[in-house]
Design a protein around this motif. Structure first.
Motif, PDB file in Angstrom:
ATOM      1  N   ALA A 105       0.836  -1.205   0.000  1.00 34.29           N
ATOM      2  CA  ALA A 105       0.000   0.000   0.000  1.00 34.29           C
ATOM      3  C   ALA A 105       0.871   1.254   0.000  1.00 34.29           C
ATOM      4  CB  ALA A 105      -0.923  -0.015   1.214  1.00 34.29           C
ATOM      5  N   LEU A 106       1.909   1.265   0.832  1.00 38.74           N
ATOM      6  CA  LEU A 106       2.827   2.403   0.842  1.00 38.74           C
ATOM      7  C   LEU A 106       3.528   2.546  -0.504  1.00 38.74           C
ATOM      8  CD1 LEU A 106       4.346   4.662   2.332  1.00 38.74           C
ATOM      9  CD2 LEU A 106       5.952   2.940   3.161  1.00 38.74           C
ATOM     10  N   GLY A 107       3.972   1.429  -1.074  1.00 37.33           N
ATOM     11  CA  GLY A 107       4.635   1.488  -2.371  1.00 37.33           C
ATOM     12  C   GLY A 107       3.726   1.968  -3.477  1.00 37.33           C
ATOM     13  N   LEU A 108       2.441   1.598  -3.425  1.00 41.25           N
ATOM     14  CA  LEU A 108       1.491   2.024  -4.454  1.00 41.25           C
ATOM     15  C   LEU A 108       1.241   3.523  -4.374  1.00 41.25           C
ATOM     16  CD1 LEU A 108      -0.375   1.151  -6.746  1.00 41.25           C
ATOM     17  CD2 LEU A 108      -2.145   0.686  -5.048  1.00 41.25           C
ATOM     18  N   VAL A 109       1.072   4.045  -3.143  1.00 42.64           N
ATOM     19  CA  VAL A 109       0.857   5.490  -2.970  1.00 42.64           C
ATOM     20  C   VAL A 109       2.078   6.265  -3.449  1.00 42.64           C
ATOM     21  CG1 VAL A 109       0.504   7.324  -1.273  1.00 42.64           C
ATOM     22  CG2 VAL A 109      -0.794   5.196  -1.095  1.00 42.64           C
ATOM     23  N   LEU A 110       3.260   5.819  -3.027  1.00 44.92           N
ATOM     24  CA  LEU A 110       4.485   6.494  -3.457  1.00 44.92           C
ATOM     25  C   LEU A 110       4.696   6.351  -4.961  1.00 44.92           C
ATOM     26  CD1 LEU A 110       6.928   5.485  -0.569  1.00 44.92           C
ATOM     27  CD2 LEU A 110       5.840   7.710  -0.933  1.00 44.92           C
ATOM     28  N   GLY A 111       4.325   5.200  -5.506  1.00 47.13           N
ATOM     29  CA  GLY A 111       4.481   5.001  -6.938  1.00 47.13           C
ATOM     30  C   GLY A 111       3.643   5.962  -7.755  1.00 47.13           C
ATOM     31  N   ILE A 112       2.385   6.153  -7.363  1.00 49.36           N
ATOM     32  CA  ILE A 112       1.516   7.101  -8.073  1.00 49.36           C
ATOM     33  C   ILE A 112       2.054   8.524  -7.942  1.00 49.36           C
ATOM     34  CG2 ILE A 112      -0.790   8.091  -8.133  1.00 49.36           C
ATOM     35  CD1 ILE A 112      -1.874   5.391  -7.242  1.00 49.36           C
ATOM     36  N   LEU A 113       2.486   8.888  -6.713  1.00 49.17           N
ATOM     37  CA  LEU A 113       2.989  10.240  -6.469  1.00 49.17           C
ATOM     38  C   LEU A 113       4.238  10.545  -7.308  1.00 49.17           C
ATOM     39  CD1 LEU A 113       3.024  12.895  -4.845  1.00 49.17           C
ATOM     40  CD2 LEU A 113       4.325  11.689  -3.079  1.00 49.17           C
ATOM     41  N   PHE A 114       5.209   9.640  -7.252  1.00 47.73           N
ATOM     42  CA  PHE A 114       6.458   9.906  -7.958  1.00 47.73           C
ATOM     43  C   PHE A 114       6.329   9.696  -9.467  1.00 47.73           C
ATOM     44  CE2 PHE A 114       8.172   9.505  -3.672  1.00 47.73           C
ATOM     45  CZ  PHE A 114       9.100  10.534  -3.664  1.00 47.73           C
ATOM     46  N   ALA A 115       5.369   8.901  -9.906  1.00 51.99           N
ATOM     47  CA  ALA A 115       5.134   8.777 -11.347  1.00 51.99           C
ATOM     48  C   ALA A 115       4.591  10.081 -11.903  1.00 51.99           C
ATOM     49  CB  ALA A 115       4.162   7.634 -11.615  1.00 51.99           C
ATOM     50  N   VAL A 116       3.654  10.705 -11.173  1.00 48.65           N
ATOM     51  CA  VAL A 116       3.122  12.001 -11.609  1.00 48.65           C
ATOM     52  C   VAL A 116       4.222  13.060 -11.561  1.00 48.65           C
ATOM     53  CG1 VAL A 116       1.439  13.800 -11.088  1.00 48.65           C
ATOM     54  CG2 VAL A 116       0.776  11.403 -10.909  1.00 48.65           C
ATOM     55  N   MET A 117       5.048  13.007 -10.506  1.00 51.26           N
ATOM     56  CA  MET A 117       6.164  13.962 -10.414  1.00 51.26           C
ATOM     57  C   MET A 117       7.158  13.753 -11.547  1.00 51.26           C
ATOM     58  SD  MET A 117       6.858  13.920  -6.285  1.00 51.26           S
ATOM     59  CE  MET A 117       8.388  14.848  -6.467  1.00 51.26           C
ATOM     60  N   ARG A 118       7.397  12.503 -11.901  1.00 53.59           N
ATOM     61  CA  ARG A 118       8.362  12.218 -12.975  1.00 53.59           C
ATOM     62  C   ARG A 118       7.859  12.755 -14.317  1.00 53.59           C
ATOM     63  NH1 ARG A 118      11.870   7.822 -14.328  1.00 53.59           N
ATOM     64  NH2 ARG A 118      13.144   8.629 -16.040  1.00 53.59           N
ATOM     65  N   LEU A 119       6.564  12.745 -14.528  1.00 46.54           N
ATOM     66  CA  LEU A 119       5.992  13.228 -15.783  1.00 46.54           C
ATOM     67  C   LEU A 119       5.712  14.726 -15.761  1.00 46.54           C
ATOM     68  CD1 LEU A 119       3.465  10.317 -16.451  1.00 46.54           C
ATOM     69  CD2 LEU A 119       5.654  10.695 -17.590  1.00 46.54           C
ATOM     70  N   SER A 120       5.975  15.360 -14.620  1.00 45.39           N
ATOM     71  CA  SER A 120       5.716  16.793 -14.501  1.00 45.39           C
ATOM     72  C   SER A 120       6.685  17.586 -15.363  1.00 45.39           C
ATOM     73  CB  SER A 120       5.836  17.226 -13.044  1.00 45.39           C
ATOM     74  OG  SER A 120       5.722  18.638 -12.926  1.00 45.39           O
ATOM     75  N   LYS A 121       6.231  18.736 -15.847  1.00 37.68           N
ATOM     76  CA  LYS A 121       7.086  19.620 -16.628  1.00 37.68           C
ATOM     77  C   LYS A 121       7.977  20.482 -15.745  1.00 37.68           C
ATOM     78  CE  LYS A 121       3.814  19.819 -20.493  1.00 37.68           C
ATOM     79  NZ  LYS A 121       2.976  20.684 -21.361  1.00 37.68           N
ATOM     80  N   ASN A 122       7.746  20.407 -14.430  1.00 36.60           N
ATOM     81  CA  ASN A 122       8.597  21.129 -13.487  1.00 36.60           C
ATOM     82  C   ASN A 122       9.914  20.372 -13.344  1.00 36.60           C
ATOM     83  OD1 ASN A 122       9.856  22.255 -11.208  1.00 36.60           O
ATOM     84  ND2 ASN A 122       7.881  22.822 -10.324  1.00 36.60           N
ATOM     85  N   PRO A 123      11.053  20.965 -13.681  1.00 40.18           N
ATOM     86  CA  PRO A 123      12.322  20.225 -13.619  1.00 40.18           C
ATOM     87  C   PRO A 123      12.724  19.818 -12.212  1.00 40.18           C
ATOM     88  CG  PRO A 123      12.707  22.562 -14.065  1.00 40.18           C
ATOM     89  CD  PRO A 123      11.230  22.342 -14.152  1.00 40.18           C
ATOM     90  N   VAL A 124      12.286  20.592 -11.199  1.00 41.13           N
ATOM     91  CA  VAL A 124      12.650  20.254  -9.822  1.00 41.13           C
ATOM     92  C   VAL A 124      11.950  18.973  -9.375  1.00 41.13           C
ATOM     93  CG1 VAL A 124      12.631  21.037  -7.416  1.00 41.13           C
ATOM     94  CG2 VAL A 124      13.094  22.673  -9.254  1.00 41.13           C
ATOM     95  N   THR A 125      10.633  18.900  -9.548  1.00 42.05           N
ATOM     96  CA  THR A 125       9.887  17.719  -9.121  1.00 42.05           C
ATOM     97  C   THR A 125      10.261  16.480  -9.931  1.00 42.05           C
ATOM     98  OG1 THR A 125       8.076  18.356 -10.611  1.00 42.05           O
ATOM     99  CG2 THR A 125       7.955  19.101  -8.310  1.00 42.05           C
ATOM    100  N   SER A 126      10.480  16.668 -11.241  1.00 45.01           N
ATOM    101  CA  SER A 126      10.856  15.513 -12.067  1.00 45.01           C
ATOM    102  C   SER A 126      12.244  15.004 -11.699  1.00 45.01           C
ATOM    103  CB  SER A 126      10.804  15.892 -13.541  1.00 45.01           C
ATOM    104  OG  SER A 126      11.712  16.951 -13.831  1.00 45.01           O
TER     105      SER A 126
END
Length: 314
Positions: free
Chosen positions: A87-108
């Motif tokens: 459950a923790l991995g799934l929540v973190l996975g969704i969060l960091f996947a969205v961050m990775r696809l973000s156009k913000n260079p800091v979050t990605s």
């Protein structure tokens, strides 16, 4: 105009009009290689069983300890830490996947570093780092809370952080692949209708990406069940730890390893069946006909063949 008669062998009279053609006698191809392979496999299995039967193994101990209270407690702890870590991995996975696809260079960049670190180091090492964190920070002081690190970093918390953070790195890549599988035109259409980026992600993109996310997520959870045996390094009382404790007293080392293996096989089998039905549910929109369930396959195999062939005689 006269009809042309088919050529018939010499001495044979032509078949009268209206007579159905003879049934084709199909001779099945004999696959001798399959029989040879089956015999070889059966022989190897028989040799393996004979070897274990001749070994110094007390087989009566296996069913005797299979439902031991300590084993059942460890089994429940294994399920708990596996579900919580997933459950923790799934929540973190969704969060960091969205961050990775973000156009913000800091979050990605932060998301890329997280995936790089936790996916690039062994989970066993990560467990040991969390469990021995008191060597670096003897006192945990975050302003509003202060306590000794040995009291905060319990075996459960060390196991949860070690497994969950590692799993989050893998889930981030799985979720990212699922999000990218959705056509960009759907996102553009949602934005044209006035939907925000977050609402588009929740209502449009993520529901459609579940068909791509679910199968590898099920495999990751099954892998998590087996990887959870590593938490013995942080003294968490899981299934393997319970088996080792009994083995140290009864000196039935191999027997207790067999007991733990049986329970791991049962857990993975049960969750594999659940994964099949979950995948079948999310495949409704992409497949014309859903794959048959195990019960439907059994009923199809037990169905009797018809006694008469269509177009033939009794």
């Amino acid at each position: 105009m006269t009809d042309k008669l088919a050529k018939v062998p010499a001495g044979a009279s032509p078949a009268p009009a209206g007579t159905p053609p003879e049934a084709i006698k199909a001779i099945p191809v004999r696959h001798f290689g399959r029989w040879v392979a089956a015999i070889v496999v059966i022989a190897l299995l028989a040799l393996l069983g004979y070897a274990f039967s001749q070994g110094n193994v007390r087989w009566a101990t296996v069913p005797e300890k299979l439902f031991d209270p300590s084993i059942l407690t460890g089994l429940w702890n294994t399920i708990q830490i596996s579900v919580a870590s997933m459950a923790l991995g799934l929540v973190l996975g969704i969060l960091f996947a969205v961050m990775r696809l973000s156009k913000n260079p800091v979050t990605s960049t932060i998301a890329w570093l997280y995936i790089w670190v936790f996916r690039g180091t062994p989970v066993y090492v990560q467990l040991l780092i969390w469990f021995n964190l008191a060597l670096i920070f003897p006192i945990l002081n975050i302003g509003f809370y202060k306590d000794e690190m040995t009291d905060v970093m319990t075996p459960f918390l060390a196991a949860l952080l070690g497994l969950g953070l590692n799993e989050g790195a893998y889930m981030a890549e799985i979720v990212r692949a699922g999000i990218q599988s959705v056509d960009e035109g759907q996102t553009e259409a949602a934005h044209a209708l006035g939907m925000s980026q977050s609402r588009t992600m929740r209502r449009i993109v993520l529901p459609q990406s579940m068909r791509v996310i679910i199968p590898p997520t099920g495999n990751e959870f099954i892998n998590m069940l087996k990887t959870s045996s590593l938490v013995v390094a942080v003294q968490y009382p899981d299934l393997l730890r319970a088996a080792q404790d009994i083995a140290s007293v009864s000196f039935a080392v191999m027997e207790m390893f067999f007991v733990a293996s049986i329970w791991y096989l049962i857990l993975t089998t049960v969750f594999s069946i659940g994964q099949f039905y979950l995948e079948r549910h999310y495949a409704k929109g992409s497949l014309r006909s859903l794959p048959p369930t195990p019960w439907q396959k059994i009923k199809a195999n037990l169905r009797f063949a018809p006694s008469k062939r269509s177009g033939g005689t009794a």
